[in-house]
Design a protein around this motif. Structure first.
Motif, PDB file in Angstrom:
ATOM      1  N   LYS A   1      -6.410  16.110  50.233  1.00 24.63           N
ATOM      2  CA  LYS A   1      -6.171  17.487  50.654  1.00 24.63           C
ATOM      3  C   LYS A   1      -7.457  18.124  51.201  1.00 24.63           C
ATOM      4  O   LYS A   1      -7.432  18.783  52.242  1.00 24.63           O
ATOM      5  CB  LYS A   1      -5.620  18.299  49.480  1.00 24.63           C
ATOM      6  CG  LYS A   1      -5.268  19.718  49.823  1.00 24.63           C
ATOM      7  CD  LYS A   1      -4.658  20.421  48.629  1.00 24.63           C
ATOM      8  CE  LYS A   1      -4.326  21.862  48.972  1.00 24.63           C
ATOM      9  NZ  LYS A   1      -3.717  22.561  47.846  1.00 24.63           N
ATOM     10  N   MET A   2      -8.572  17.938  50.515  1.00 25.53           N
ATOM     11  CA  MET A   2      -9.843  18.497  50.990  1.00 25.53           C
ATOM     12  C   MET A   2     -10.306  17.789  52.264  1.00 25.53           C
ATOM     13  O   MET A   2     -10.856  18.417  53.164  1.00 25.53           O
ATOM     14  CB  MET A   2     -10.922  18.390  49.916  1.00 25.53           C
ATOM     15  CG  MET A   2     -10.809  19.444  48.844  1.00 25.53           C
ATOM     16  SD  MET A   2     -10.991  21.133  49.464  1.00 25.53           S
ATOM     17  CE  MET A   2     -12.729  21.186  49.843  1.00 25.53           C
ATOM     18  N   CYS A   3     -10.076  16.507  52.361  1.00 25.41           N
ATOM     19  CA  CYS A   3     -10.438  15.751  53.560  1.00 25.41           C
ATOM     20  C   CYS A   3      -9.661  16.290  54.765  1.00 25.41           C
ATOM     21  O   CYS A   3     -10.237  16.550  55.825  1.00 25.41           O
ATOM     22  CB  CYS A   3     -10.154  14.267  53.346  1.00 25.41           C
ATOM     23  SG  CYS A   3     -10.766  13.193  54.657  1.00 25.41           S
ATOM     24  N   GLU A   4      -8.366  16.472  54.594  1.00 25.63           N
ATOM     25  CA  GLU A   4      -7.544  16.998  55.684  1.00 25.63           C
ATOM     26  C   GLU A   4      -7.903  18.451  56.018  1.00 25.63           C
ATOM     27  O   GLU A   4      -7.868  18.849  57.182  1.00 25.63           O
ATOM     28  CB  GLU A   4      -6.065  16.862  55.323  1.00 25.63           C
ATOM     29  CG  GLU A   4      -5.609  15.412  55.322  1.00 25.63           C
ATOM     30  CD  GLU A   4      -4.205  15.215  54.794  1.00 25.63           C
ATOM     31  OE1 GLU A   4      -3.657  16.131  54.131  1.00 25.63           O
ATOM     32  OE2 GLU A   4      -3.653  14.130  55.044  1.00 25.63           O
ATOM     33  N   ALA A   5      -8.281  19.217  55.015  1.00 26.18           N
ATOM     34  CA  ALA A   5      -8.720  20.598  55.264  1.00 26.18           C
ATOM     35  C   ALA A   5      -9.986  20.593  56.117  1.00 26.18           C
ATOM     36  O   ALA A   5     -10.138  21.423  57.017  1.00 26.18           O
ATOM     37  CB  ALA A   5      -8.969  21.321  53.941  1.00 26.18           C
ATOM     38  N   TYR A   6     -10.893  19.638  55.866  1.00 25.49           N
ATOM     39  CA  TYR A   6     -12.109  19.530  56.666  1.00 25.49           C
ATOM     40  C   TYR A   6     -11.779  19.165  58.117  1.00 25.49           C
ATOM     41  O   TYR A   6     -12.352  19.723  59.047  1.00 25.49           O
ATOM     42  CB  TYR A   6     -13.059  18.500  56.057  1.00 25.49           C
ATOM     43  CG  TYR A   6     -14.355  18.387  56.806  1.00 25.49           C
ATOM     44  CD1 TYR A   6     -15.308  19.390  56.734  1.00 25.49           C
ATOM     45  CD2 TYR A   6     -14.632  17.271  57.598  1.00 25.49           C
ATOM     46  CE1 TYR A   6     -16.498  19.301  57.423  1.00 25.49           C
ATOM     47  CE2 TYR A   6     -15.820  17.171  58.294  1.00 25.49           C
ATOM     48  CZ  TYR A   6     -16.749  18.190  58.206  1.00 25.49           C
ATOM     49  OH  TYR A   6     -17.932  18.092  58.904  1.00 25.49           O
ATOM     50  N   LEU A   7     -10.837  18.257  58.303  1.00 23.52           N
ATOM     51  CA  LEU A   7     -10.428  17.888  59.661  1.00 23.52           C
ATOM     52  C   LEU A   7      -9.872  19.105  60.401  1.00 23.52           C
ATOM     53  O   LEU A   7     -10.218  19.337  61.565  1.00 23.52           O
ATOM     54  CB  LEU A   7      -9.372  16.778  59.635  1.00 23.52           C
ATOM     55  CG  LEU A   7      -9.786  15.425  59.075  1.00 23.52           C
ATOM     56  CD1 LEU A   7      -8.625  14.446  59.194  1.00 23.52           C
ATOM     57  CD2 LEU A   7     -11.029  14.893  59.738  1.00 23.52           C
ATOM     58  N   ASN A   8      -9.033  19.878  59.739  1.00 17.56           N
ATOM     59  CA  ASN A   8      -8.478  21.078  60.371  1.00 17.56           C
ATOM     60  C   ASN A   8      -9.565  22.096  60.681  1.00 17.56           C
ATOM     61  O   ASN A   8      -9.541  22.743  61.730  1.00 17.56           O
ATOM     62  CB  ASN A   8      -7.397  21.704  59.484  1.00 17.56           C
ATOM     63  CG  ASN A   8      -6.132  20.876  59.480  1.00 17.56           C
ATOM     64  OD1 ASN A   8      -5.826  20.181  60.446  1.00 17.56           O
ATOM     65  ND2 ASN A   8      -5.404  20.932  58.390  1.00 17.56           N
ATOM     66  N   PHE A   9     -10.514  22.233  59.781  1.00 16.15           N
ATOM     67  CA  PHE A   9     -11.644  23.124  60.004  1.00 16.15           C
ATOM     68  C   PHE A   9     -12.424  22.701  61.237  1.00 16.15           C
ATOM     69  O   PHE A   9     -12.741  23.516  62.107  1.00 16.15           O
ATOM     70  CB  PHE A   9     -12.555  23.108  58.773  1.00 16.15           C
ATOM     71  CG  PHE A   9     -13.823  23.877  58.941  1.00 16.15           C
ATOM     72  CD1 PHE A   9     -13.823  25.256  58.838  1.00 16.15           C
ATOM     73  CD2 PHE A   9     -15.010  23.218  59.190  1.00 16.15           C
ATOM     74  CE1 PHE A   9     -15.010  25.969  58.992  1.00 16.15           C
ATOM     75  CE2 PHE A   9     -16.193  23.919  59.352  1.00 16.15           C
ATOM     76  CZ  PHE A   9     -16.196  25.302  59.252  1.00 16.15           C
ATOM     77  N   MET A  10     -12.701  21.414  61.361  1.00 18.55           N
ATOM     78  CA  MET A  10     -13.470  20.906  62.501  1.00 18.55           C
ATOM     79  C   MET A  10     -12.677  21.025  63.795  1.00 18.55           C
ATOM     80  O   MET A  10     -13.247  21.290  64.850  1.00 18.55           O
ATOM     81  CB  MET A  10     -13.893  19.461  62.265  1.00 18.55           C
ATOM     82  CG  MET A  10     -14.971  19.311  61.207  1.00 18.55           C
ATOM     83  SD  MET A  10     -16.487  20.210  61.620  1.00 18.55           S
ATOM     84  CE  MET A  10     -17.052  19.277  63.038  1.00 18.55           C
ATOM     85  N   ARG A  11     -11.366  20.856  63.741  1.00 17.36           N
ATOM     86  CA  ARG A  11     -10.534  21.036  64.944  1.00 17.36           C
ATOM     87  C   ARG A  11     -10.644  22.470  65.467  1.00 17.36           C
ATOM     88  O   ARG A  11     -10.593  22.708  66.666  1.00 17.36           O
ATOM     89  CB  ARG A  11      -9.083  20.689  64.643  1.00 17.36           C
ATOM     90  CG  ARG A  11      -8.824  19.210  64.513  1.00 17.36           C
ATOM     91  CD  ARG A  11      -7.348  18.923  64.229  1.00 17.36           C
ATOM     92  NE  ARG A  11      -7.120  17.521  64.030  1.00 17.36           N
ATOM     93  CZ  ARG A  11      -6.725  16.981  62.873  1.00 17.36           C
ATOM     94  NH1 ARG A  11      -6.489  17.747  61.808  1.00 17.36           N
ATOM     95  NH2 ARG A  11      -6.543  15.679  62.764  1.00 17.36           N
ATOM     96  N   GLY A  12     -10.795  23.408  64.561  1.00 14.53           N
ATOM     97  CA  GLY A  12     -10.972  24.800  64.967  1.00 14.53           C
ATOM     98  C   GLY A  12     -12.389  25.110  65.414  1.00 14.53           C
ATOM     99  O   GLY A  12     -12.613  26.021  66.197  1.00 14.53           O
ATOM    100  N   TYR A  13     -13.354  24.356  64.931  1.00 18.38           N
ATOM    101  CA  TYR A  13     -14.761  24.592  65.256  1.00 18.38           C
ATOM    102  C   TYR A  13     -15.135  24.021  66.624  1.00 18.38           C
ATOM    103  O   TYR A  13     -15.787  24.671  67.423  1.00 18.38           O
ATOM    104  CB  TYR A  13     -15.633  23.982  64.158  1.00 18.38           C
ATOM    105  CG  TYR A  13     -17.113  24.050  64.389  1.00 18.38           C
ATOM    106  CD1 TYR A  13     -17.766  25.272  64.509  1.00 18.38           C
ATOM    107  CD2 TYR A  13     -17.871  22.891  64.474  1.00 18.38           C
ATOM    108  CE1 TYR A  13     -19.134  25.333  64.718  1.00 18.38           C
ATOM    109  CE2 TYR A  13     -19.231  22.942  64.676  1.00 18.38           C
ATOM    110  CZ  TYR A  13     -19.864  24.165  64.791  1.00 18.38           C
ATOM    111  OH  TYR A  13     -21.214  24.222  64.993  1.00 18.38           O
ATOM    112  N   LEU A  14     -14.697  22.800  66.898  1.00 17.81           N
ATOM    113  CA  LEU A  14     -15.029  22.136  68.160  1.00 17.81           C
ATOM    114  C   LEU A  14     -14.169  22.666  69.300  1.00 17.81           C
ATOM    115  O   LEU A  14     -13.023  23.061  69.089  1.00 17.81           O
ATOM    116  CB  LEU A  14     -14.814  20.623  68.029  1.00 17.81           C
ATOM    117  CG  LEU A  14     -15.698  19.920  67.003  1.00 17.81           C
ATOM    118  CD1 LEU A  14     -15.177  18.508  66.741  1.00 17.81           C
ATOM    119  CD2 LEU A  14     -17.138  19.876  67.482  1.00 17.81           C
ATOM    120  N   GLN A  15     -14.712  22.663  70.513  1.00 19.17           N
ATOM    121  CA  GLN A  15     -13.903  23.042  71.677  1.00 19.17           C
ATOM    122  C   GLN A  15     -12.828  21.998  71.936  1.00 19.17           C
ATOM    123  O   GLN A  15     -11.691  22.322  72.245  1.00 19.17           O
ATOM    124  CB  GLN A  15     -14.776  23.185  72.915  1.00 19.17           C
ATOM    125  CG  GLN A  15     -15.356  24.546  73.063  1.00 19.17           C
ATOM    126  CD  GLN A  15     -16.114  24.663  74.368  1.00 19.17           C
ATOM    127  OE1 GLN A  15     -16.709  23.704  74.856  1.00 19.17           O
ATOM    128  NE2 GLN A  15     -16.109  25.845  74.922  1.00 19.17           N
TER     129      GLN A  15
END
Length: 121
Positions: free
Chosen positions: A88-102
């Protein structure tokens, strides 16, 4: 009237405190972002550093995130590897990075620590 004003102040304080707590839970990775907001998150030395996570939990008990993408102004490629206790935390990090990167080129979580081609951290 004083009692009403006091109740308003307390309500605003409670709402602000509650929203700050919610935001910390929703955005646990914000503190990892660099000041320029165009560089890779600072994972090294954090609780998501794979060396720390693997040492504490064991290589077979972590979830490893791999993310790559870029920013266009200025043109900069970004990649990040981080380790987590839960999927769950791993997937939350992926979603966070998807929002951070262009643009996110790749983002994945895997169970277990991958040592790389040469078997080191």
């Amino acid at each position: 009237m004083r009692r009403f004003a006091f109740c308003i102040v307390i309500a605003v304080f409670l709402a602000t405190t509650a929203s700050a707590q919610v935001n910390n839970k929703l955005y646990p990775f914000n503190y990892l972002l660099p000041n320029d907001l165009r560089s890779a998150p600072r994972i090294y030395g954090s609780q998501y550093d794979c060396r720390i996570r693997v040492k504490e939990d064991g290589a077979e008990n972590v979830y490893q995130a791999f993310v790559s993408g870029y920013f266009s102004d200025p043109s900069r490629n970004i990649s990040s590897v981080a380790c987590f206790k839960t999927l769950k935390m791993c997937e939350a990090y992926l979603n966070f990075m998807r929002g951070y990167l262009q643009l996110t080129r790749s983002a994945s979580c895997q169970h277990g620590y991958y040592k790389g081609l040469f078997g080191s951290f």
